[in-house]
Design an enzyme around this catalytic site. Structure first.
Site, PDB file in Angstrom:
ATOM      1  CG  ASN A   1      41.521  38.374  37.808  1.00 51.68           C
ATOM      2  OD1 ASN A   1      42.101  39.124  37.032  1.00 51.68           O
ATOM      3  ND2 ASN A   1      41.326  38.670  39.062  1.00 51.68           N
TER       4      ASN A   1
ATOM      5  CD  GLU B   1      44.764  48.562  42.354  1.00 57.01           C
ATOM      6  OE1 GLU B   1      44.207  47.724  43.066  1.00 57.01           O
ATOM      7  OE2 GLU B   1      45.129  49.666  42.776  1.00 57.01           O
TER       8      GLU B   1
ATOM      9  CB  CYS C   1      42.094  41.314  42.970  1.00 58.20           C
ATOM     10  SG  CYS C   1      40.994  42.593  42.363  1.00 58.20           S
TER      11      CYS C   1
END
Ligand code: NAD
Length: 510
Positions: free
Chosen positions: A151, A247, A281
């Site tokens: 992403n 993460e 995110c």
């Protein structure tokens, strides 16, 4: 249209993956998947090269990383073109999400490293102070594996890689198989700036290659990606007792208070839910608006969201992976089935590419996947709440805890609500920008991860903090060593009594 497709193997039997642009299906290249044996060989090369890199003063390594900023500036158009080819994201997003923060990260870390990685003399307290001196030295870990998602394929690769290199490690980057060449640019930029090829290598491939890296002879994994993969990696690292930072996903809540600037909040709701096609995110995934301003807020969001365009070269680009389209469609359908109202969009559009319409959903509840699972699509989901307490309660009713945002004109209230949110970070009147703040110790709670990827602890997390205790008095025998004598008992007894037996003594001993 499959964005990643299996191609016939190479003549020597390597798996091959073909790549298509999600914007229009154009062929954007292929990768040859590295085998576990090749991963092991790359790790051995890195291990041999690492001591030479670690011996160079931090100042020298920092100069190389600083040079990479100029390379990045010079190569920005090519990097943006690769990122756009593999993701279809608008040029504004390639520059704003990938290139600009990367310039800032490299510039910042290279400026901080000499100070933050220097040996530290620490004053000792109490009865040991006259005898010993303490120096803490930040030693490189050795060989670090960095595994990254699709992403933010460039920025999420170059940020941890640069930190690990500054700390004196050799690095192996395994970029996502969905956006491999965008990730590879991180390596190319750093090589061009002067990082030796054996010190930084790219390993292309999918989960098999990533797993081989995790199981290899490495000293740390820095992972950015999904929760299931993160848990697998944590388990593998636990087996080998090596550290990892994870993460992972997010389901970030935005709280709109009654005293919020509704113009800003509604513009933020649309942008922060939809930029990068919602695949961020730390993007806004759920919005809780206080009842007293809900009608006005929803009306403003509706007006602004209706003006958002999608398609090649428009505001909202495609989803970057066809698999993501299935997830987004499923969440929206589940919400519809359970009584939500879709005010705008709500459909996929695959006529030209992997698109999902900019969407506004209201009347959502916590029974819906849209409010519980990571959606990662251009969706604004709004739920009305009675007051701020209910907003906080619902925001915390979540398996994730990455970040969150509070929209209010009252800064003190923002700080108060932030303390009540079970998230790694909180942003006032804004959201996702927190990842772009290298000073902020950014990391998730709950299912959103482990450890920090920014802040001084992130940089030092690529080192072992080694305390070295220096003897002040030369080769004199320590009085507590063998043979034990009665007078030693008396000395110890006196030290305990005089050192800790009164308030004043205890204060002096701190
Ligand atoms: P993913 O977990 O499927 O893949 C991430 C990377 O791991 C890829 O390079 C993949 O090839 C590799 N991989 C897959 N299986 C592996 C295995 N068994 N062992 C080792 N490596 C393996 O995630 P994704 O779909 O690429 O990324 C999207 C996710 O990343 C989302 O959940 C998003 O929220 C999260 N993300 C988090 C942050 C953050 O900073 N918290 C930032 C960006 C993305």
């Amino acid at each position: 249209m499959a964005i990643v497709e299996t191609l016939p193997p190479t003549a020597d039997g390597h798996r091959r993956l073909g790549l298509r642009s999600p914007a229009d299906g154009a062929d954007v290249g292929e990768i040859v998947v590295r085998t576990p044996e090749e991963v092991a060989a790359a790790i051995a090369t890195a291990r041999a090269a690492q001591p030479g890199w670690a011996e160079r003063p931090v100042k020298e390594r920092a100069a190389i990383i600083r040079r990479a900023v100029q390379v990045l500036v010079d190569r920005r158009a090519e990097i943006a073109a690769t990122v756009r080819g593999e993701t279809g994201k608008p040029l504004v997003e390639a520059l704003a999400v990938e290139i600009l923060p990367s310039c800032d990260f490299l510039n910042y870390w290279s400026g901080r490293a000499v100070k933050d990685l220097a040996d530290e003399k620490r004053r000792l307290h109490g009865y040991l102070a006259p005898l010993k001196k303490l120096v803490v030295s930040y030693r490189p870990l050795g060989v670090v594996g960095v595994i990254t998602p699709w992403n933010g394929p460039f920025v999420l690769s170059i940020n941890p890689v640069a930190q690990a290199l500054l700390a004196g490690n050799a690095v192996l980057l395994k970029p996502s198989e969905v956006t491999p060449h965008s990730g590879e640019w991180a390596v190319k930029v750093l090589h061009e700036a002067g990082v030796p090829e054996d010190v930084l290598q790219v390993l292309h491939g999918d989960g098999e290659t990533g797993a081989a890296l995790v199981d290899g002879d490495i000293d740390k994994i820095s992972f950015t990606g999904s929760v299931p993969t993160g848990k697998r990696i944590a388990a593998a690292c636990a087996e080998r007792l090596i550290p990892c930072t994870l993460e992972l996903g997010g389901k970030d809540a935005m709280i709109v208070c009654a005293d919020a600037d509704l113009e800003r909040a509604s513009a933020g709701a649309v942008y922060l839910s939809m930029f990068n096609s919602g695949q961020v995110c730390v993007g806004v995934e759920r919005i809780y608006v206080v009842e007293s301003v809900a009608d006005e807020f929803v009306a403003k969001v509706r007006e602004k969201a209706a003006a958002v365009t999608y398609g090649a070269g428009k505001d909202v680009g495609p989803l970057f992976w066809d698999r993501q389209l299935d997830i987004v469609s499923k969440h929206v359908q589940d919400a519809r089935d359970k009584g939500a109202t879709v005010l705008l969009g709500g459909e996929q559009d695959t006529a030209d590419g992997v698109y999902f319409q900019p969407t506004l959903v209201v009347d959502v509840t916590h029974d819906m996947e849209l409010m519980r699972e990571e959606t990662f699509g251009p969706i604004v989901s709004i739920m009305r709440v009675a007051d701020e307490d209910e907003a906080v309660r619902l925001a915390n009713d979540c398996a994730y805890g990455l970040s969150g945002s509070v929209f209010t004109r009252d800064r003190a209230k923002a700080v108060r609500l932030a303390r009540e949110l079970h998230t790694g970070s909180v942003v006032h009147n804004d959201a996702s920008v927190i990842y772009g703040v290298p000073e902020a110790p950014f990391g998730g709670r709950k299912n959103s991860g482990l450890g920090q990827v920014n802040g001084i602890d992130a940089l030092r997390g690529f080192t072992h903090a080694q305390p070295v205790l220096i003897d002040r008095w030369g080769p004199k025998k320590e009085s507590i060593w063998y043979p034990y004598a009665d007078e030693m008992v008396q000395t110890l007894d006196r030290t305990i009594r005089l050192g800790f037996g009164s308030r004043i003594a205890r204060r002096l001993m701190r």
